[in-house]
Design a protein around this motif. Structure first.
Motif, PDB file in Angstrom:
ATOM      1  N   ASP A 152       0.888  -1.167   0.000  1.00 55.12           N
ATOM      2  CA  ASP A 152       0.000   0.000   0.000  1.00 55.12           C
ATOM      3  C   ASP A 152       0.926   1.217   0.000  1.00 55.12           C
ATOM      4  OD1 ASP A 152      -2.946   0.839   0.269  1.00 55.12           O
ATOM      5  OD2 ASP A 152      -2.038   1.997   1.864  1.00 55.12           O
ATOM      6  N   ARG A 191       0.335  -6.958 -12.039  1.00 54.19           N
ATOM      7  CA  ARG A 191      -0.107  -6.526 -10.708  1.00 54.19           C
ATOM      8  C   ARG A 191       0.103  -5.025 -10.515  1.00 54.19           C
ATOM      9  NH1 ARG A 191      -1.722  -4.131  -7.240  1.00 54.19           N
ATOM     10  NH2 ARG A 191      -1.867  -4.510  -5.014  1.00 54.19           N
ATOM     11  N   ASN A 226       1.257   5.170  -8.435  1.00 54.70           N
ATOM     12  CA  ASN A 226       0.897   3.885  -9.030  1.00 54.70           C
ATOM     13  C   ASN A 226      -0.506   3.936  -9.648  1.00 54.70           C
ATOM     14  OD1 ASN A 226      -0.537   1.193  -8.775  1.00 54.70           O
ATOM     15  ND2 ASN A 226       1.587   0.567  -8.679  1.00 54.70           N
ATOM     16  N   VAL A 227      -1.496   4.338  -8.871  1.00 49.35           N
ATOM     17  CA  VAL A 227      -2.879   4.289  -9.363  1.00 49.35           C
ATOM     18  C   VAL A 227      -3.123   5.353 -10.432  1.00 49.35           C
ATOM     19  CG1 VAL A 227      -5.313   4.410  -8.697  1.00 49.35           C
ATOM     20  CG2 VAL A 227      -3.649   3.424  -7.115  1.00 49.35           C
ATOM     21  N   ALA A 299      -5.025   9.989  -5.047  1.00 49.85           N
ATOM     22  CA  ALA A 299      -3.849  10.264  -4.209  1.00 49.85           C
ATOM     23  C   ALA A 299      -4.136   9.928  -2.748  1.00 49.85           C
ATOM     24  CB  ALA A 299      -3.438  11.722  -4.354  1.00 49.85           C
ATOM     25  N   GLY A 320     -10.301   6.483  -7.207  1.00 52.13           N
ATOM     26  CA  GLY A 320      -9.076   5.686  -7.308  1.00 52.13           C
ATOM     27  C   GLY A 320      -8.444   5.466  -5.949  1.00 52.13           C
ATOM     28  N   ASN A 322      -8.426   5.416  -1.640  1.00 47.57           N
ATOM     29  CA  ASN A 322      -9.357   4.939  -0.616  1.00 47.57           C
ATOM     30  C   ASN A 322      -9.909   6.137   0.147  1.00 47.57           C
ATOM     31  OD1 ASN A 322      -9.316   2.066  -0.858  1.00 47.57           O
ATOM     32  ND2 ASN A 322      -7.214   2.095  -0.065  1.00 47.57           N
TER      33      ASN A 322
HETATM   34  P1  NAD Z   1       1.599   6.291  -4.623  1.00 47.19           P
HETATM   35  O1  NAD Z   1       2.394   6.646  -3.412  1.00 47.19           O
HETATM   36  O2  NAD Z   1       2.202   5.480  -5.707  1.00 47.19           O
HETATM   37  O3  NAD Z   1       1.080   7.651  -5.334  1.00 47.19           O
HETATM   38  C1  NAD Z   1       0.467   8.688  -4.649  1.00 47.19           C
HETATM   39  C2  NAD Z   1       0.460   9.903  -5.574  1.00 47.19           C
HETATM   40  O4  NAD Z   1      -0.259  10.969  -4.931  1.00 47.19           O
HETATM   41  C3  NAD Z   1       1.849  10.456  -5.882  1.00 47.19           C
HETATM   42  O5  NAD Z   1       1.875  10.910  -7.224  1.00 47.19           O
HETATM   43  C4  NAD Z   1       1.963  11.646  -4.942  1.00 47.19           C
HETATM   44  O6  NAD Z   1       2.874  12.636  -5.401  1.00 47.19           O
HETATM   45  C5  NAD Z   1       0.533  12.131  -4.976  1.00 47.19           C
HETATM   46  N1  NAD Z   1       0.185  13.000  -3.864  1.00 47.19           N
HETATM   47  C6  NAD Z   1       0.536  12.896  -2.560  1.00 47.19           C
HETATM   48  N2  NAD Z   1       0.037  13.932  -1.867  1.00 47.19           N
HETATM   49  C7  NAD Z   1      -0.660  14.681  -2.753  1.00 47.19           C
HETATM   50  C8  NAD Z   1      -1.400  15.878  -2.645  1.00 47.19           C
HETATM   51  N3  NAD Z   1      -1.530  16.504  -1.487  1.00 47.19           N
HETATM   52  N4  NAD Z   1      -1.979  16.364  -3.762  1.00 47.19           N
HETATM   53  C9  NAD Z   1      -1.845  15.733  -4.942  1.00 47.19           C
HETATM   54  N5  NAD Z   1      -1.163  14.602  -5.110  1.00 47.19           N
HETATM   55  C10 NAD Z   1      -0.572  14.092  -4.019  1.00 47.19           C
HETATM   56  O7  NAD Z   1       0.264   5.648  -4.056  1.00 47.19           O
HETATM   57  P2  NAD Z   1      -0.778   4.745  -4.855  1.00 47.19           P
HETATM   58  O8  NAD Z   1      -0.402   3.317  -4.676  1.00 47.19           O
HETATM   59  O9  NAD Z   1      -0.982   5.297  -6.212  1.00 47.19           O
HETATM   60  O10 NAD Z   1      -2.081   4.956  -3.961  1.00 47.19           O
HETATM   61  C11 NAD Z   1      -2.912   6.098  -4.096  1.00 47.19           C
HETATM   62  C12 NAD Z   1      -4.238   5.826  -3.392  1.00 47.19           C
HETATM   63  O11 NAD Z   1      -4.850   4.670  -3.959  1.00 47.19           O
HETATM   64  C13 NAD Z   1      -4.152   5.530  -1.892  1.00 47.19           C
HETATM   65  O12 NAD Z   1      -5.320   6.038  -1.287  1.00 47.19           O
HETATM   66  C14 NAD Z   1      -4.159   4.010  -1.818  1.00 47.19           C
HETATM   67  O13 NAD Z   1      -4.635   3.510  -0.585  1.00 47.19           O
HETATM   68  C15 NAD Z   1      -5.143   3.724  -2.941  1.00 47.19           C
HETATM   69  N6  NAD Z   1      -5.034   2.357  -3.472  1.00 47.19           N
HETATM   70  C16 NAD Z   1      -3.870   1.912  -4.047  1.00 47.19           C
HETATM   71  C17 NAD Z   1      -3.825   0.638  -4.566  1.00 47.19           C
HETATM   72  C18 NAD Z   1      -2.603   0.119  -5.273  1.00 47.19           C
HETATM   73  O14 NAD Z   1      -2.650  -1.011  -5.798  1.00 47.19           O
HETATM   74  N7  NAD Z   1      -1.506   0.876  -5.356  1.00 47.19           N
HETATM   75  C19 NAD Z   1      -4.940  -0.219  -4.473  1.00 47.19           C
HETATM   76  C20 NAD Z   1      -6.101   0.272  -3.893  1.00 47.19           C
HETATM   77  C21 NAD Z   1      -6.138   1.562  -3.401  1.00 47.19           C
END
Ligand code: NAD
Length: 419
Positions: A152, A191, A226-227, A299, A320, A322
């Protein structure tokens, strides 16, 4: 505006999930005793994680694992390393996992864990020591048939490889004890892209149902990790017009559509969007309020609240991240006719491909990328159809419909198993 909404105090993450649960439980006319049984986490663990830092200092961190429900199968949920991690947040995310795995109908329950730490401030070796120490504390409550962690925020495939190695020191070879592993080391192809791709697939399905073509749909995506980046890639390739993207460095806007391949390339070279040109730089607050058709917050949690909900101009929101929309704002959006595809369905692509990884590990057989993508599309499509149909049949929001389906499934398995 509904006066209950105006008078209610701001809810935290767990209260928000409970609110959604209760709303769906009301629609299902569930008895109080059943609600209590389904709401309450099965087990919550807080552990001390003492670790020696590179400079010889002893640091004592706090780690959590909340196992919410296992009526439908082993519990499943990510591990988050972030300074805001606390028991309340982990509890909220664990229960979301129960509803998420149920709504896409994969044979899992829900869990979540994390450590309150800022991973960017750690060296790689410190991160590894913290991870191994944490697994020393929780290894006996996780495993392929009990509770399977995954990445995560703040954790990645390398973290998962350390976890597997540490867990196997106690229990022997079994790569299915964790998912999100490196592809060359028992991980699953597809994945990494799965959550963002799922967001794209589901956005496409929802808009098709609403009679809109991608090329006529202006999209704004918050977060380019990632998302967000994989969602942007899929949507760009499907001919959506992406007019705004953002990350921690700020937000980038271009009225006639951004060059997403260039943005992806920029992030590979520079690790963030900082310095991305060919676009107008705006703030993250302004990004959320842009004139667009579809907003994809990918994000953080709690970014659409009563403070900015009236300024949100998107007609559709696909969650996207949570919990990006808080409960009061969600009610207001429903009143205004904004369709919100909820996180428990919208970002379930990741856990779905984690499930494929676990299946492949257990069969000692590896699927090719096409098979992963086809199966992902098939699972998300049928979950979407179920939710869409119920929402229309009962005249409830997509979120309430998704929770209703999930709660019914967990309730049914609980009843079949007996108390
Ligand atoms: P990540 O760390 O890869 O990316 C987060 C992104 O958000 C980055 O680009 C970061 O710069 C940006 N960010 C951070 N603070 C910000 C702000 N204040 N304003 C704008 N952008 C901002 O994380 P991720 O894996 O992409 O996860 C993002 C969300 O998706 C989270 O809530 C996570 O729980 C949820 N999620 C992720 C997955 C997964 O498979 N990666 C699955 C389900 C849910």
């Amino acid at each position: 505006m509904n006066s209950n909404v105006a008078n209610r105090k701001h809810m935290n993450a767990y209260e928000t999930v409970l609110h959604y649960f209760e709303r769906a439980a009301d629609a299902l006319e569930l008895e109080e005793s059943t609600r209590r049984l389904l709401k309450m986490p099965k087990r919550e663990i807080t552990v001390e994680v003492p670790v020696e830092m590179d400079d010889g200092r002893l640091e004592t961190l706090v780690g959590y694992r909340v196992q919410h429900n296992n009526a439908r199968g082993p519990m499943k949920g990510g591990l988050r390393y972030h300074p805001d991690v606390d028991l309340d947040e982990v509890r909220a995310l664990a229960s979301l996992m129960t509803w998420k795995t149920a709504v896409v109908n994969i044979p899992y329950g829900g869990a979540k864990g994390g450590i309150c730490v800022a991973p960017r401030e750690l060296s790689r070796k410190e991160n590894e020591r913290i991870t191994r120490k944490f697994i020393d504390q929780i290894h006996d409550i996780i495993g392929p048939d009990r509770d399977i962690p995954a990445p995560d925020m703040g954790t990645n495939s390398e973290t998962m490889a350390w976890i597997r190695n540490q867990w196997e020191k106690y229990h022997g070879f079994n790569p299915a004890c964790i998912t999100g592993k490196p592809v060359e080391d028992y991980g699953a192809k597809g994945r990494e892209e799965a959550t963002g791709r799922g967001v794209g697939i589901l956005s496409f399905k929802m808009l098709k149902r609403l009679g809109r073509l991608p090329k006529d749909t202006r999209v704004v995506i918050q977060g380019f990790g990632n998302v967000g980046s994989h969602a942007a890639k899929f949507m760009y390739e499907s001919e959506f017009k992406i007019v705004g993207i953002s990350d921690v460095s700020g937000a980038y806007y271009r009225e006639d559509g951004l060059d997403i391949p260039a943005a992806l390339h920029h992030v590979i070279e520079n690790r963030s969007l900082q310095g991305f040109d060919n676009a107008e730089k705006i703030t993250n607050d302004e990004l959320l309020e842009l004139d667009c058709d579809l907003l994809v917050p990918a994000a953080l949690g709690g970014v659409v609240t009563m403070e900015n909900v009236e300024k949100i101009r998107a007609k559709y929101i696909v969650e996207g991240a949570n919990g990006p929309v808080d409960a009061d704002a969600d009610e207001r959006l429903f009143e205004r006719g904004v369709a919100v595809l909820p996180d428990i369905l919208a970002n379930a692509g990741g856990v779905t491909v984690s499930y494929f990884e676990w299946v492949q590990n257990r069969q000692y057989y590896s699927w090719d990328l096409n098979r992963v993508r086809q199966q992902l599309d098939s699972i998300l499509s049928s979950a979407f159809e179920d939710v869409w149909q119920l929402a229309n049949e009962k005249n409830v929001s997509l979120r309430t419909a998704a929770f209703m389906i999930a709660i019914q499934r967990v309730k049914r398995s609980t009843e079949l198993g007996g108390f």
